[in-house]
Design a protein around this motif. Structure first.
Motif, short mmCIF file in Angstrom:
data_model
loop_
_atom_site.label_atom_id
_atom_site.label_comp_id
_atom_site.label_asym_id
_atom_site.label_seq_id
_atom_site.Cartn_x
_atom_site.Cartn_y
_atom_site.Cartn_z
N ILE A 1 0.95 -1.35 -0.02
CA ILE A 1 -0.12 0.22 0.28
C ILE A 1 0.61 1.55 0.11
O ILE A 1 1.76 1.39 0.56
N ASP A 2 0.15 2.24 -0.98
CA ASP A 2 1.13 3.42 -1.02
C ASP A 2 0.10 4.35 -0.09
O ASP A 2 -0.63 4.93 -0.29
N ALA A 3 1.04 4.69 0.63
CA ALA A 3 0.31 4.82 2.05
C ALA A 3 -0.16 7.16 2.19
O ALA A 3 -0.83 6.99 2.94
N HIS A 4 1.08 7.13 0.86
CA HIS A 4 1.10 8.58 1.33
C HIS A 4 1.17 9.28 -0.63
O HIS A 4 2.13 9.45 -0.95
N ASN A 5 0.17 9.43 -1.70
CA ASN A 5 0.08 9.91 -2.36
C ASN A 5 -0.70 11.41 -3.14
O ASN A 5 -2.11 10.67 -2.44
N HIS A 6 -0.22 12.42 -3.49
CA HIS A 6 -0.38 13.41 -4.16
C HIS A 6 -1.40 13.45 -5.28
O HIS A 6 -2.16 14.52 -5.50
N ASN A 7 -1.57 12.19 -5.68
CA ASN A 7 -1.84 11.85 -7.82
C ASN A 7 -3.25 12.39 -7.94
O ASN A 7 -4.75 11.36 -8.87
N ALA A 8 -4.30 12.94 -6.54
CA ALA A 8 -5.18 12.92 -6.79
C ALA A 8 -6.15 14.24 -7.75
O ALA A 8 -6.58 15.61 -7.73
N SER A 9 -5.68 13.87 -9.11
CA SER A 9 -6.34 14.78 -10.39
C SER A 9 -6.53 13.46 -11.03
O SER A 9 -6.19 12.56 -11.47
N SER A 10 -7.53 13.47 -12.16
CA SER A 10 -7.70 12.74 -13.17
C SER A 10 -6.79 12.55 -14.29
O SER A 10 -6.03 11.07 -14.21
N SER A 11 -5.92 14.06 -14.49
CA SER A 11 -4.84 13.63 -14.92
C SER A 11 -3.34 12.43 -15.12
O SER A 11 -2.39 12.37 -15.39
N ARG A 12 -3.38 12.71 -13.34
CA ARG A 12 -2.80 12.36 -12.75
C ARG A 12 -2.27 11.08 -11.96
O ARG A 12 -1.39 9.75 -12.26
N TYR A 13 -3.83 10.64 -11.79
CA TYR A 13 -4.06 8.99 -11.08
C TYR A 13 -4.13 8.56 -11.83
O TYR A 13 -3.83 7.19 -12.36
N LEU A 14 -4.60 8.34 -13.46
CA LEU A 14 -5.10 7.54 -14.10
C LEU A 14 -3.70 7.63 -14.75
O LEU A 14 -3.54 5.89 -16.22
N SER A 15 -2.45 8.30 -14.87
CA SER A 15 -1.63 8.26 -15.70
C SER A 15 -0.76 7.02 -14.77
O SER A 15 0.77 6.70 -15.57
N MET A 16 -1.30 7.27 -13.27
CA MET A 16 0.02 6.07 -12.75
C MET A 16 -0.95 4.34 -13.14
O MET A 16 0.08 3.81 -12.07
N LEU A 17 -2.03 4.36 -13.77
CA LEU A 17 -2.85 2.92 -12.97
C LEU A 17 -1.38 2.23 -13.41
O LEU A 17 -1.70 1.19 -12.55
N ASP A 18 -1.06 2.64 -14.83
CA ASP A 18 0.19 0.70 -15.30
C ASP A 18 0.90 0.72 -14.80
O ASP A 18 1.48 -0.10 -14.68
N VAL A 19 1.71 1.91 -14.14
CA VAL A 19 2.12 1.70 -12.99
C VAL A 19 2.64 1.35 -11.76
O VAL A 19 3.04 0.46 -11.64
N TRP A 20 1.25 1.34 -11.06
CA TRP A 20 0.80 0.35 -9.87
C TRP A 20 0.61 -0.50 -10.29
O TRP A 20 0.78 -1.35 -9.36
N GLU A 21 -0.03 -0.67 -11.49
CA GLU A 21 -0.45 -2.31 -12.02
C GLU A 21 0.93 -3.08 -11.88
O GLU A 21 0.62 -4.60 -11.60
N GLU A 22 2.07 -2.34 -13.34
CA GLU A 22 2.69 -3.25 -12.83
C GLU A 22 3.90 -3.03 -12.44
O GLU A 22 4.47 -4.71 -11.90
N TYR A 23 3.85 -2.38 -10.94
CA TYR A 23 4.78 -2.72 -9.56
C TYR A 23 4.13 -3.28 -8.17
O TYR A 23 4.29 -3.04 -7.45
#
Length: 379
Positions: A79-101
């Motif tokens: 679990i990433d317990a502290h993440n600031h990506n709460a905007s659609s352009s940011r968290y959507l761009s991270m979905l593949d990264v979170w899945e990959e790792y």
């Protein structure tokens, strides 16, 4: 006579079987609505699998890659317990990264103690509604110097947010947080004492940014910790510009304090000293009080590098069971402790009247209630 005895034996056997069936059904019903377990129920077999994968990495004698570490620790559900990506352009761009790792869940929020945080709070909620198994929304869009902040906090917690954060509890040196419009001068400033009492009734945590991690800000933090023992405090990036000795001191005195460990700072930021191993003994001393975070890669090369650092801390622990606690269980314990709110229960009752389903309201957690409502919203 023999026939009578046989019938009696059969009756007794049927009675015993019937009792067993009744007990099993009752057990299943009583546990049907237990708090969501997810990856924290990692079996001993999974831990053994982690041990085997780690043993292979060590036998190779080379520094493991991020891909290798992510694969080795995948069963733990990081679990990433502290993440600031709460905007659609940011968290959507991270979905593949979170899945990959193999990032299992993300505690998601956006701006810190600013009017603009109201918008990023809403974005965090939207992300959660779209994927309630992946995101845990926090919020910080309120002015802690305004009594109206108590209403905002109550409404958001009732709605289903899981915590407050990141909140600027004090900041002198941060180039970003020191400029926050709604920042506190110290952890007892404004309506923070009343806020601490309010969130304790919801069993919700507060993630506090405090810099510098010494002097008056820490004296005031200790005052808050002592005066509000039922409130869960998470010290954001507690390892940043701090020593293992000071972390040891604070965790040793205050059982309601948790350490958010920004691994990227200690592993990759030159200001972190480049020796993350000095924190490992403290993690082993307080195995239930540490959580790991990426802080969205602040101050280092990238968010991927921040994820890499999180896994390297788990590798340094050299203990899959302990790694499981710090990677996943400690954060989930804070989340799962929160009961469903009256607002959630009312919404579920209304939902039940429409779909005809039966819900057990007695032991429903906020996590379970939120998933029920989010799934219903998605149709």
């Amino acid at each position: 006579m023999r026939t009578s005895l046989n019938l009696k034996k059969v009756s007794i056997a049927l009675l015993v079987v019937g009792c067993i069936v009744v007990i099993i059904i009752a057990w299943l019903n009583s546990n049907r609505y237990l708090p969501f377990q997810g990856a924290e129920t990692t079996s001993s077999g999974s831990l053994k699998a982690v041990e085997k994968r780690l043993a292979k990495l060590k036998q190779a004698g080379e520094k493991p890659t991020l891909e290798q570490l992510a694969d080795a620790f995948q069963p733990l559900g990081l679990i990433d317990a502290h993440n600031h990506n709460a905007s659609s352009s940011r968290y959507l761009s991270m979905l593949d990264v979170w899945e990959e790792y193999h990032i299992d869940k993300v505690v998601l929020f956006g701006d810190i103690s600013e009017p603009s945080a109201i918008g990023t709070d809403a974005a965090a909620w939207k992300a959660y509604q779209s994927s309630p198994d992946q995101f845990l929304p926090f919020f910080s869009g309120f002015d802690l110097h305004d009594e109206g902040s108590l209403d905002v906090i109550r409404d958001n917690l009732e709605k289903g947010y899981f915590g407050l954060g990141e909140i600027a509890g004090a900041s002198t040196y941060s180039p970003i947080v020191s400029l926050a419009y709604w920042k506190a001068s110290d952890p007892m400033d404004g309506f923070l004492p009343e806020i601490y009492d309010l969130i304790a009734t919801y069993k919700a945590p507060i993630l506090l940014h405090i810099d510098p991690p010494n002097g008056l800000p820490i004296l005031k933090l200790e005052q808050a910790l002592e005066a509000h023992p039922n409130t869960t405090f998470i010290f954001a990036h507690m390892n940043a510009y701090n020593s293992p000795e000071e972390i040891d001191r604070l965790l040793g005195i205050y059982p309601n304090l948790y350490a958010d460990f920004f691994a990227g700072f200690s592993v990759y930021n030159p200001d972190g000293g480049g020796h993350p191993e000095i924190f490992i003994p403290i993690m082993k001393k307080y195995p239930d009080r540490f959580i790991l975070s990426s802080d969205s890669g602040y101050g280092i090369e990238s968010e991927e590098q921040a994820i890499d650092a999180m896994y390297r801390i788990l590798y340094l622990l050299d203990d899959p069971a302990l790694a499981k606690k710090i990677a996943h269980d400690n954060m989930m314990a804070i989340i799962q402790a929160q009961p469903a709110t009256m607002t959630q229960l009312s919404a579920i009752q209304e939902l039940a009247s429409k779909n005809g389903k039966a819900y057990n309201y007695d032991n429903l957690s906020k996590l379970e209630a939120g998933k029920i409502l989010a799934d219903a919203e998605k149709g």
